[in-house]
Design a protein around this motif. Sequence first.
Motif, short mmCIF file in Angstrom:
data_model
loop_
_atom_site.label_atom_id
_atom_site.label_comp_id
_atom_site.label_asym_id
_atom_site.label_seq_id
_atom_site.Cartn_x
_atom_site.Cartn_y
_atom_site.Cartn_z
N ASP A 1 16.24 3.22 -5.61
CA ASP A 1 16.10 1.94 -6.31
C ASP A 1 14.81 1.82 -7.10
O ASP A 1 14.48 0.74 -7.61
CB ASP A 1 16.19 0.79 -5.30
N GLY A 2 14.05 2.92 -7.22
CA GLY A 2 12.82 2.89 -8.00
C GLY A 2 11.64 2.28 -7.29
O GLY A 2 10.57 2.10 -7.90
N ALA A 3 11.78 1.98 -5.98
CA ALA A 3 10.68 1.36 -5.26
C ALA A 3 9.48 2.30 -5.14
O ALA A 3 8.32 1.87 -5.25
CB ALA A 3 11.15 0.94 -3.86
N LEU A 4 9.74 3.58 -4.91
CA LEU A 4 8.65 4.54 -4.79
C LEU A 4 7.91 4.67 -6.12
O LEU A 4 6.67 4.70 -6.15
CB LEU A 4 9.17 5.90 -4.35
N ALA A 5 8.63 4.72 -7.23
CA ALA A 5 7.98 4.81 -8.54
C ALA A 5 7.11 3.59 -8.79
O ALA A 5 5.99 3.70 -9.31
CB ALA A 5 9.03 4.95 -9.63
N ALA A 6 7.61 2.41 -8.40
CA ALA A 6 6.82 1.19 -8.58
C ALA A 6 5.55 1.24 -7.74
O ALA A 6 4.47 0.84 -8.20
CB ALA A 6 7.66 -0.03 -8.20
N TYR A 7 5.68 1.77 -6.52
CA TYR A 7 4.49 1.88 -5.68
C TYR A 7 3.49 2.87 -6.26
O TYR A 7 2.28 2.60 -6.27
CB TYR A 7 4.86 2.30 -4.26
N VAL A 8 3.96 4.00 -6.74
CA VAL A 8 3.06 5.02 -7.31
C VAL A 8 2.29 4.42 -8.49
O VAL A 8 1.07 4.63 -8.63
CB VAL A 8 3.84 6.27 -7.74
N ARG A 9 2.97 3.65 -9.34
CA ARG A 9 2.28 3.04 -10.48
C ARG A 9 1.23 2.03 -10.02
O ARG A 9 0.12 1.97 -10.57
CB ARG A 9 3.29 2.38 -11.42
N PHE A 10 1.56 1.28 -8.98
CA PHE A 10 0.59 0.33 -8.40
C PHE A 10 -0.63 1.06 -7.86
O PHE A 10 -1.78 0.69 -8.13
CB PHE A 10 1.27 -0.47 -7.29
N ALA A 11 -0.39 2.11 -7.07
CA ALA A 11 -1.49 2.85 -6.45
C ALA A 11 -2.33 3.57 -7.49
O ALA A 11 -3.56 3.69 -7.35
CB ALA A 11 -0.94 3.85 -5.42
#
Length: 322
Positions: free
Chosen positions: A241-251
């Motif tokens: 669902d793209g949650a990991l990608a969203a987290y990586v961009r945040f971090a």
Amino acid sequence: MTDTSRTDPVPTTADRRDYARDLPAAYAACEEITRREARNFSYGIRLLPAPKRAALSAVYALARRIDDIGDGDVPGAATAEAKLAALERIRVSVQQMRAGQPDPTDPVLVGVHAAVHRYPIPLGAFDELVDGVEADTRMDDEAQRTGEPARPHATFTDMEIYCRQVAGSVGRLCLGIFGSRPDARASGYADRLGIALQQTNILRDVREDLLNGRVYLPTDELARFGVDLRLDEHGALADPDGALAAYVRFAADRARGWYADGLALLPLLDRRSAACAGAMAGIYRRLLDEIAADPASTYTGRRSLSGGAKLVVAARALMGRS
């Protein structure tokens, strides 16, 4: 600080020589380790004048050895018990250096001892690095016992403490060799720059660390973003669902703030030292930007910059451009 490669071999009885009486040979051995193994750091180290280059190569070689013990890449250090014993021997070696008694047959220890006598290198930072690698070793042991990845960092504050141990320490060791204009903030800048680099390492190595039973990312943040950190049927990081990608961009965005703070160190350094630090930071910061632009590029393997891209970053650093 994980700039991984193979470790330098400990001299066998047949290889032993008195490096304390042949300091150039000790430094040459340390520089060879750096050329062979420092895939990113070497681009910055080579910009230093010869005395600082030799000293920083010695510091790198000892830091590399500590890191390799934690990764099980040192002969005889395959189990947690053996790793902890090897790390304790490093602590003893640092104590012996403080007493002016390094092992004369070990070129790395001789090189670091000579560097400490020439530059105000904070030897205590090596103890902090050992603390961090000991934490890794215990994490690995937990993962092997439970069969589940170890998750030692409940919050970002926990991860920050770890990053300070394994990478902020290296930043402060480097600063001892660089030297700086008088400024009480210099050590803090070096510390923050090292922490920024380690955050980049962690984002680059999420899959590799998961395969090794390590999850460095903060548990509370992964839960907040709805990330279920696991591998899919093809062995890639799952991100349906793209949650990991969203987290990586945040971090990654957060790590950029640490870079911005840490790079305030550069104006306090002489030109060549600033170029060295700028090249090291620049390579990792560019890698961070590429990961943030395409998080999925890390789902199947480790992402890295090409040799040409690293040379461009180093050249820009030498010209005083970030």
